[in-house]
Design a protein around this motif. Sequence first.
Motif, PDB file in Angstrom:
ATOM      1  N   GLY A  93       0.810  -1.213   0.000  1.00 11.61           N
ATOM      2  CA  GLY A  93       0.000   0.000   0.000  1.00 11.61           C
ATOM      3  C   GLY A  93       0.839   1.256   0.000  1.00 11.61           C
ATOM      4  N   ARG A  94       2.087   1.150  -0.500  1.00 17.22           N
ATOM      5  CA  ARG A  94       3.024   2.285  -0.543  1.00 17.22           C
ATOM      6  C   ARG A  94       3.198   2.909   0.846  1.00 17.22           C
ATOM      7  NH1 ARG A  94       4.787   4.287  -5.238  1.00 17.22           N
ATOM      8  NH2 ARG A  94       4.861   6.449  -4.534  1.00 17.22           N
ATOM      9  N   SER A  95       3.382   2.057   1.821  1.00 18.98           N
ATOM     10  CA  SER A  95       3.590   2.519   3.193  1.00 18.98           C
ATOM     11  C   SER A  95       5.025   2.992   3.381  1.00 18.98           C
ATOM     12  CB  SER A  95       3.307   1.397   4.188  1.00 18.98           C
ATOM     13  OG  SER A  95       1.960   0.986   4.125  1.00 18.98           O
ATOM     14  N   VAL A 121      -1.291  11.705  10.131  1.00 17.95           N
ATOM     15  CA  VAL A 121      -0.419  10.557   9.914  1.00 17.95           C
ATOM     16  C   VAL A 121       0.248  10.178  11.236  1.00 17.95           C
ATOM     17  CG1 VAL A 121       0.008  11.179   7.500  1.00 17.95           C
ATOM     18  CG2 VAL A 121       1.580  11.957   9.283  1.00 17.95           C
ATOM     19  N   HIS A 122       0.788   8.971  11.265  1.00 18.07           N
ATOM     20  CA  HIS A 122       1.381   8.446  12.491  1.00 18.07           C
ATOM     21  C   HIS A 122       2.859   8.141  12.291  1.00 18.07           C
ATOM     22  CE1 HIS A 122      -2.975   6.999  13.204  1.00 18.07           C
ATOM     23  NE2 HIS A 122      -2.778   8.155  13.818  1.00 18.07           N
ATOM     24  N   ALA A 123       3.622   8.274  13.371  1.00 14.89           N
ATOM     25  CA  ALA A 123       5.060   8.023  13.341  1.00 14.89           C
ATOM     26  C   ALA A 123       5.455   7.241  14.579  1.00 14.89           C
ATOM     27  CB  ALA A 123       5.825   9.347  13.270  1.00 14.89           C
ATOM     28  N   TYR A 262       8.490  18.063   3.562  1.00 19.07           N
ATOM     29  CA  TYR A 262       8.494  16.758   2.894  1.00 19.07           C
ATOM     30  C   TYR A 262       7.284  15.902   3.223  1.00 19.07           C
ATOM     31  CZ  TYR A 262      10.652  14.490   7.084  1.00 19.07           C
ATOM     32  OH  TYR A 262      10.929  13.994   8.341  1.00 19.07           O
ATOM     33  N   LEU A 263       6.623  16.122   4.353  1.00 16.63           N
ATOM     34  CA  LEU A 263       5.468  15.295   4.684  1.00 16.63           C
ATOM     35  C   LEU A 263       4.332  15.462   3.671  1.00 16.63           C
ATOM     36  CD1 LEU A 263       4.015  13.275   6.423  1.00 16.63           C
ATOM     37  CD2 LEU A 263       3.416  15.126   8.010  1.00 16.63           C
ATOM     38  N   GLY A 269       2.563  12.217  -3.134  1.00 17.12           N
ATOM     39  CA  GLY A 269       3.167  11.189  -3.979  1.00 17.12           C
ATOM     40  C   GLY A 269       2.533   9.815  -3.801  1.00 17.12           C
ATOM     41  N   GLY A 270       1.502   9.733  -2.987  1.00 11.89           N
ATOM     42  CA  GLY A 270       0.783   8.480  -2.828  1.00 11.89           C
ATOM     43  C   GLY A 270       1.288   7.596  -1.708  1.00 11.89           C
ATOM     44  N   TYR A 271       2.170   8.129  -0.869  1.00  8.83           N
ATOM     45  CA  TYR A 271       2.689   7.326   0.234  1.00  8.83           C
ATOM     46  C   TYR A 271       1.745   7.407   1.441  1.00  8.83           C
ATOM     47  CZ  TYR A 271       7.035   6.803  -2.302  1.00  8.83           C
ATOM     48  OH  TYR A 271       7.969   6.490  -3.253  1.00  8.83           O
ATOM     49  N   ARG A 272       1.666   6.280   2.144  1.00  8.28           N
ATOM     50  CA  ARG A 272       0.879   6.220   3.373  1.00  8.28           C
ATOM     51  C   ARG A 272       1.853   6.181   4.549  1.00  8.28           C
ATOM     52  NH1 ARG A 272      -1.584   2.099   6.715  1.00  8.28           N
ATOM     53  NH2 ARG A 272      -0.469   0.517   5.517  1.00  8.28           N
ATOM     54  N   LEU A 273       1.874   7.249   5.326  1.00  5.45           N
ATOM     55  CA  LEU A 273       2.797   7.353   6.463  1.00  5.45           C
ATOM     56  C   LEU A 273       2.147   6.696   7.669  1.00  5.45           C
ATOM     57  CD1 LEU A 273       5.366   8.735   5.569  1.00  5.45           C
ATOM     58  CD2 LEU A 273       3.413   9.812   4.442  1.00  5.45           C
ATOM     59  N   THR A 274       2.766   5.644   8.165  1.00  7.83           N
ATOM     60  CA  THR A 274       2.132   4.850   9.204  1.00  7.83           C
ATOM     61  C   THR A 274       3.173   4.299  10.171  1.00  7.83           C
ATOM     62  OG1 THR A 274       0.583   3.021   9.578  1.00  7.83           O
ATOM     63  CG2 THR A 274       2.192   2.730   7.809  1.00  7.83           C
TER      64      THR A 274
END
Length: 281
Positions: A93-95, A121-123, A262-263, A269-274
Motif C-alpha cells: 500500500g506504498r507505506s 499521519v502516524h510516526a 516533505y510530509l 506522492g501516494g505514500y501512506r505514512l504509518t
Amino acid sequence: MKKDQMTPGRRALLRAATVFGLAAAAGCSGTERPTTPRPTASSGAAAGGPPAARALKPSAYRLQPMAGQGPPHAARALPRVRRKPILRMDGQGRSMFLTFDDGPDPRYTPGILRTLREYDVHATFFVCGEMAVDNKDLLREMAGDGHLIGNHTWTHPLLPKMSRSAMREEIERTCEVVEDAVGEPPAWFRAPYGAWNRNAFQLGADLGMEPLAWTVDTLDWTEPGTASIIRRVRAGAGPGVVVLSHDAGGDRSQSVEALRTYLPELIDGGYRLTVPSRYGT
C-alpha cells in the motif's frame, strides 16, 4: 422367633448402617470439612493420605489452572531473537515509516506532533528514558494521537561496550517509564548509533521488543540545513522505507521545519505514512 434373634436381612442392614456412621464420623473429625475433591493419581496429585492433607486450598487451586487451560492472553507473546535489526518494513500500500529518536524534547517534539496531527499521519518515537521521565505528558500526547513509542535506552550509550547487566538496566528502565506513562511497554527497540550486539538483541526480545533500524538517515543530527534534510528524504522515499530523524539531542529546529515540507510531498506522492505492526517480518 425370640426378640433378640434377627433375620439375615436385618443383620445386613444394621452392618451397613454402622459402616456408614463410622465413615461420617471420620469425615467430621477435623476442625473444617474439606470443600474440594480429594486429588487422585490421574489428576497429577499424589494419591493416598487423608484428604485434608493432600487437597489444595480452594484459592490456591484457582490460581493454578490446568495446563493448556489458562485464560487467553495470560502471557505476552515474545518475538524471536534476531541476528540483525529490521531495516525495511513491508511496503504494501506504498507505506512509509517516519521515526524520531532521542526525545521527547519540549522544545521540538510538540512542533513535530502538530505537523503529524495536521496531516493525520502516524510516526514512531524512540525515546530515551532520561528525557521521557520528565516529559510524560508528551508521551501521553504521542500515544493519544496514535503514534508508537519505542525504546532508545536510558542515556543513549554505546551498547556493545556495556556489560549485560548494565545494558539491561538501560533498556528496562525506559520500558518502565513508558509503561507508567501510557499503560503499556514499548514493542520496538532501537540501539543508539545503530550499534547492536548479541546481548542487545537478546535483551530486547526478552522484554518483548523487536529491533528496528532504518533505511534512510536524514543526518539531521549534524544540523546540515533544512534543504539537505528534505533532499535526503525525497531521494530515499519508497515503499517500506524507514526514515530516521531526531526530535532531541541538539538543535532540532531544522528537523521540525523540514517535516513541514516533505510530509505533504510524500502524501501527494501516494505514500501512506504509518507505524509498523507489532512484530516485523
